[in-house]
Design a protein around this motif. Structure first.
Motif, PDB file in Angstrom:
ATOM      1  N   VAL A  56       8.519  -9.098   0.570  1.00 19.68           N
ATOM      2  CA  VAL A  56       8.733  -8.706  -0.681  1.00 19.68           C
ATOM      3  C   VAL A  56      10.368  -9.223  -1.576  1.00 19.68           C
ATOM      4  O   VAL A  56      11.381  -9.218  -0.281  1.00 19.68           O
ATOM      5  N   SER A  57       9.605  -9.013  -2.775  1.00 24.60           N
ATOM      6  CA  SER A  57      10.730  -9.294  -3.670  1.00 24.60           C
ATOM      7  C   SER A  57      11.676  -8.660  -3.960  1.00 24.60           C
ATOM      8  O   SER A  57      11.027  -6.467  -3.931  1.00 24.60           O
ATOM      9  N   TYR A  58      12.397  -8.464  -4.310  1.00 25.70           N
ATOM     10  CA  TYR A  58      13.865  -7.371  -4.960  1.00 25.70           C
ATOM     11  C   TYR A  58      13.111  -6.295  -6.277  1.00 25.70           C
ATOM     12  O   TYR A  58      13.256  -5.230  -6.210  1.00 25.70           O
ATOM     13  N   GLU A  59      12.248  -7.052  -7.094  1.00 19.55           N
ATOM     14  CA  GLU A  59      11.443  -6.800  -8.475  1.00 19.55           C
ATOM     15  C   GLU A  59      10.643  -6.004  -7.613  1.00 19.55           C
ATOM     16  O   GLU A  59      10.333  -4.716  -7.969  1.00 19.55           O
ATOM     17  N   THR A  60       9.499  -6.424  -6.780  1.00 16.71           N
ATOM     18  CA  THR A  60       8.540  -5.653  -6.249  1.00 16.71           C
ATOM     19  C   THR A  60       9.490  -3.828  -5.846  1.00 16.71           C
ATOM     20  O   THR A  60       8.610  -2.852  -5.680  1.00 16.71           O
ATOM     21  N   VAL A  61      10.104  -3.757  -4.809  1.00 20.39           N
ATOM     22  CA  VAL A  61      10.974  -2.874  -4.361  1.00 20.39           C
ATOM     23  C   VAL A  61      11.871  -1.832  -5.805  1.00 20.39           C
ATOM     24  O   VAL A  61      11.840  -1.294  -5.813  1.00 20.39           O
ATOM     25  N   ARG A  62      12.253  -2.949  -6.769  1.00 21.86           N
ATOM     26  CA  ARG A  62      12.558  -2.184  -7.954  1.00 21.86           C
ATOM     27  C   ARG A  62      11.041  -0.964  -8.822  1.00 21.86           C
ATOM     28  O   ARG A  62      11.367   0.203  -8.737  1.00 21.86           O
ATOM     29  N   ASP A 115       1.106  -1.330  -0.152  1.00 19.98           N
ATOM     30  CA  ASP A 115      -0.245  -0.024  -0.484  1.00 19.98           C
ATOM     31  C   ASP A 115       0.954   0.811   0.495  1.00 19.98           C
ATOM     32  O   ASP A 115       2.053   1.211  -0.583  1.00 19.98           O
ATOM     33  N   GLY A 116       0.284   2.377  -0.616  1.00 19.84           N
ATOM     34  CA  GLY A 116       1.071   3.380  -0.468  1.00 19.84           C
ATOM     35  C   GLY A 116       1.860   3.464   0.974  1.00 19.84           C
ATOM     36  O   GLY A 116       2.521   3.900   1.294  1.00 19.84           O
ATOM     37  N   ASP A 117       1.927   3.396   2.398  1.00 22.92           N
ATOM     38  CA  ASP A 117       2.305   3.783   3.240  1.00 22.92           C
ATOM     39  C   ASP A 117       3.581   2.993   3.366  1.00 22.92           C
ATOM     40  O   ASP A 117       4.851   3.525   3.553  1.00 22.92           O
ATOM     41  N   GLN A 118       3.471   1.584   2.970  1.00 25.13           N
ATOM     42  CA  GLN A 118       4.560   0.828   2.935  1.00 25.13           C
ATOM     43  C   GLN A 118       5.750   1.390   1.312  1.00 25.13           C
ATOM     44  O   GLN A 118       7.003   1.291   1.776  1.00 25.13           O
ATOM     45  N   GLU A 119       5.139   1.945   0.530  1.00 24.40           N
ATOM     46  CA  GLU A 119       5.759   2.628  -0.458  1.00 24.40           C
ATOM     47  C   GLU A 119       6.792   3.290   0.475  1.00 24.40           C
ATOM     48  O   GLU A 119       7.779   3.708   0.030  1.00 24.40           O
TER      49      GLU A 119
END
Length: 147
Positions: free
Chosen positions: A134-140, A94-98
């Motif tokens: 969380v995957s590194y791709e999601t972080v990217r 969600d936006g807070d996590q991002e």
């Protein structure tokens, strides 16, 4: 065979469809739907579904679906299509996590590292409890939105 959904267009609708077809205005799908509706018009050419499908290189089922959508949902939604009610895959963060991921990235990297790597950042996000996994791709993807 008796047609179950009969297409009857108003003059205004017919003119709008002609503009879409003539100027190829919109997506290919929209143009094809406009062509189908023009040929299926009971007050116009009134072609059979088979003739329309052959003329526009599509399946008879598509012609039937366009007819049905016009009768059930109206002209605008038939021509332009409808937006999805929800995306095909739910958002992972969600936006807070991002926001927390971005803030972590902007902070100093852990001792022994000169820069944040995506994998390092993904591990840190899980360590801090920002996300369960969380995957590194999601972080990217999250970081790319802000770049």
């Amino acid at each position: 065979m008796q047609k179950r959904y009969v297409v009857r267009l108003t003059d205004q609708e017919r003119n709008e469809l002609r503009v879409v077809v003539k100027k190829l205005k919109g997506t290919g799908e929209k143009v094809r739907r406009a062509q189908i509706l023009l040929k299926a018009d009971a007050d116009g050419p009134n072609w059979s579904d088979r003739q329309i499908a052959d003329a526009f290189s599509c399946r008879v089922q598509m012609v039937e679906n366009v007819r049905q959508r016009l009768v059930e949902r109206g002209f605008g939604e038939t021509l332009n299509g409808s937006k999805r009610a929800q995306p095909p895959t739910e958002k992972l963060l969600d936006g807070d996590q991002e926001a927390k991921i971005i803030a972590t990235r902007l902070g100093p990297p852990p001792k022994g590292y000169s820069n944040w790597t995506l994998r390092l950042l993904a591990r840190k996000v899980v360590e801090l409890g920002i996300a369960e996994s969380v995957s590194y791709e999601t972080v990217r993807r999250t970081l790319k939105k802000t770049a």
